[in-house]
Design an enzyme around this catalytic site. Sequence first.
Site, mmCIF file in Angstrom:
data_model
loop_
_atom_site.group_PDB
_atom_site.id
_atom_site.type_symbol
_atom_site.label_atom_id
_atom_site.label_comp_id
_atom_site.label_asym_id
_atom_site.label_seq_id
_atom_site.Cartn_x
_atom_site.Cartn_y
_atom_site.Cartn_z
ATOM 1 N N TYR A 1 6.349 -50.005 -7.938
ATOM 2 C CA TYR A 1 5.313 -49.154 -8.551
ATOM 3 C C TYR A 1 5.190 -49.448 -10.042
ATOM 4 C CZ TYR A 1 2.809 -44.714 -9.411
ATOM 5 O OH TYR A 1 1.889 -43.760 -9.758
ATOM 6 N N SER B 1 -0.653 -44.921 -14.715
ATOM 7 C CA SER B 1 0.378 -43.890 -14.658
ATOM 8 C C SER B 1 1.162 -43.967 -15.954
ATOM 9 C CB SER B 1 1.307 -44.189 -13.479
ATOM 10 O OG SER B 1 2.516 -43.459 -13.564
HETATM 11 P P1 NAD Z 1 -2.393 -39.370 -2.759
HETATM 12 O O1 NAD Z 1 -1.329 -39.821 -1.827
HETATM 13 O O2 NAD Z 1 -2.773 -37.935 -2.797
HETATM 14 O O3 NAD Z 1 -3.726 -40.215 -2.524
HETATM 15 C C1 NAD Z 1 -3.708 -41.600 -2.392
HETATM 16 C C2 NAD Z 1 -4.837 -42.000 -1.478
HETATM 17 O O4 NAD Z 1 -4.802 -43.441 -1.348
HETATM 18 C C3 NAD Z 1 -4.696 -41.413 -0.074
HETATM 19 O O5 NAD Z 1 -5.915 -40.818 0.340
HETATM 20 C C4 NAD Z 1 -4.330 -42.628 0.762
HETATM 21 O O6 NAD Z 1 -4.779 -42.536 2.114
HETATM 22 C C5 NAD Z 1 -5.004 -43.749 0.018
HETATM 23 N N1 NAD Z 1 -4.405 -45.041 0.352
HETATM 24 C C6 NAD Z 1 -3.080 -45.312 0.445
HETATM 25 N N2 NAD Z 1 -2.895 -46.560 0.864
HETATM 26 C C7 NAD Z 1 -4.122 -47.100 1.039
HETATM 27 C C8 NAD Z 1 -4.590 -48.358 1.488
HETATM 28 N N3 NAD Z 1 -3.731 -49.321 1.847
HETATM 29 N N4 NAD Z 1 -5.917 -48.583 1.546
HETATM 30 C C9 NAD Z 1 -6.798 -47.600 1.207
HETATM 31 N N5 NAD Z 1 -6.407 -46.366 0.796
HETATM 32 C C10 NAD Z 1 -5.090 -46.131 0.714
HETATM 33 O O7 NAD Z 1 -1.916 -39.883 -4.188
HETATM 34 P P2 NAD Z 1 -2.341 -39.473 -5.682
HETATM 35 O O8 NAD Z 1 -1.180 -38.791 -6.279
HETATM 36 O O9 NAD Z 1 -3.666 -38.836 -5.725
HETATM 37 O O10 NAD Z 1 -2.389 -40.936 -6.336
HETATM 38 C C11 NAD Z 1 -3.590 -41.570 -6.669
HETATM 39 C C12 NAD Z 1 -3.312 -42.572 -7.772
HETATM 40 O O11 NAD Z 1 -2.809 -41.885 -8.905
HETATM 41 C C13 NAD Z 1 -2.275 -43.632 -7.414
HETATM 42 O O12 NAD Z 1 -2.648 -44.891 -7.922
HETATM 43 C C14 NAD Z 1 -1.041 -43.136 -8.125
HETATM 44 O O13 NAD Z 1 -0.164 -44.184 -8.442
HETATM 45 C C15 NAD Z 1 -1.655 -42.525 -9.363
HETATM 46 N N6 NAD Z 1 -0.799 -41.564 -10.036
HETATM 47 C C16 NAD Z 1 -0.370 -40.437 -9.392
HETATM 48 C C17 NAD Z 1 0.449 -39.554 -10.075
HETATM 49 C C18 NAD Z 1 0.961 -38.310 -9.428
HETATM 50 O O14 NAD Z 1 1.846 -37.683 -10.014
HETATM 51 N N7 NAD Z 1 0.458 -37.876 -8.296
HETATM 52 C C19 NAD Z 1 0.840 -39.824 -11.384
HETATM 53 C C20 NAD Z 1 0.371 -40.970 -12.004
HETATM 54 C C21 NAD Z 1 -0.444 -41.832 -11.316
#
Ligand code: NAD
Length: 254
Positions: A149, A136
């Site tokens: 985080y 991120s």
């Molecule tokens: P999201 O909530 O849409 O998806 C996350 C997925 O992880 C979900 O399907 C959830 O069920 C799964 N998950 C959560 N806890 C879990 C566990 N204990 N075991 C197995 N699966 C689990 O989130 P996203 O925005 O797609 O985020 C995905 C990654 O991208 C994360 O690492 C997040 O930190 C990173 N990220 C997101 C953003 C953003 O703005 N959305 C920005 C930078 C980084």
Amino acid sequence: MTSGVRHSTLEGRVALVTGGASGIGLACVHALAAAGAKVHVVDVDARGAEAAAAAIGGWAHAGDLTDPAVIDALPDQLDVLVNNAGVQHVAALHEFPPEQFARIQALMVTAPFLLIRRSLPAMYARGWGRIVNVSSVHGLRASAYKAAYVTAKHALEGLSKVAALEGAEHGVTSNCVNPGYVRTPLVTGQIDAQAEEHGLAADEVVEQVLLRRAAIKRLIEPADVADLVVWLCGEHAGHVTGASLPLDGGWSAA
Ligand code: NAD
């Protein structure tokens, strides 16, 4: 020579994506499958994992990645590992629940470590591998109220670089992608919460709160992150390793 992004084929490659049921992970599942890979989808959301895997003819694995026994039961013959599953918890540091802090480190640091550790022997044996860690902008910059985080993402950056150094002689690359705010359920939940807290409309929260530090005032789409992940998996990216690639609308440039 064709124009546009040169996605070399992942035909015959096997990939595993954590958190593949939603958001960025789901987009990665689709993009990797479109590039020819067979994909294992891992998620705590069993129905979401099943649906994602069914859509691309892949395999679903339901389980909570904070449990090392779940990781032990996952396939270890992989060419591509995408460490993506993550959650957010917002609280002031002096009030941050210790159990939430520990759980976030377990999911976002220890699980990637265990998965990389488990995947490397087969990658080393084949002399080829791609590890992509969905970090991120918070792997490079801090924000208040996101202690767990920001800590986890900075740790993931370090883990990714060590994997790059050790994997180099075996044809294994390891990189981070560093998105700013992406339009996923993780973020839309934060928008709703902040709109209520600040008394703002949702689009005002996006521009004035979330994207305050980004030059481009537009949320990133999950597919744009997934395209970079697939690009990192190509043959052409064999020299890109130990890197952290921002897709943050200029946030980390400032
Ligand atoms: P999201 O909530 O849409 O998806 C996350 C997925 O992880 C979900 O399907 C959830 O069920 C799964 N998950 C959560 N806890 C879990 C566990 N204990 N075991 C197995 N699966 C689990 O989130 P996203 O925005 O797609 O985020 C995905 C990654 O991208 C994360 O690492 C997040 O930190 C990173 N990220 C997101 C953003 C953003 O703005 N959305 C920005 C930078 C980084």
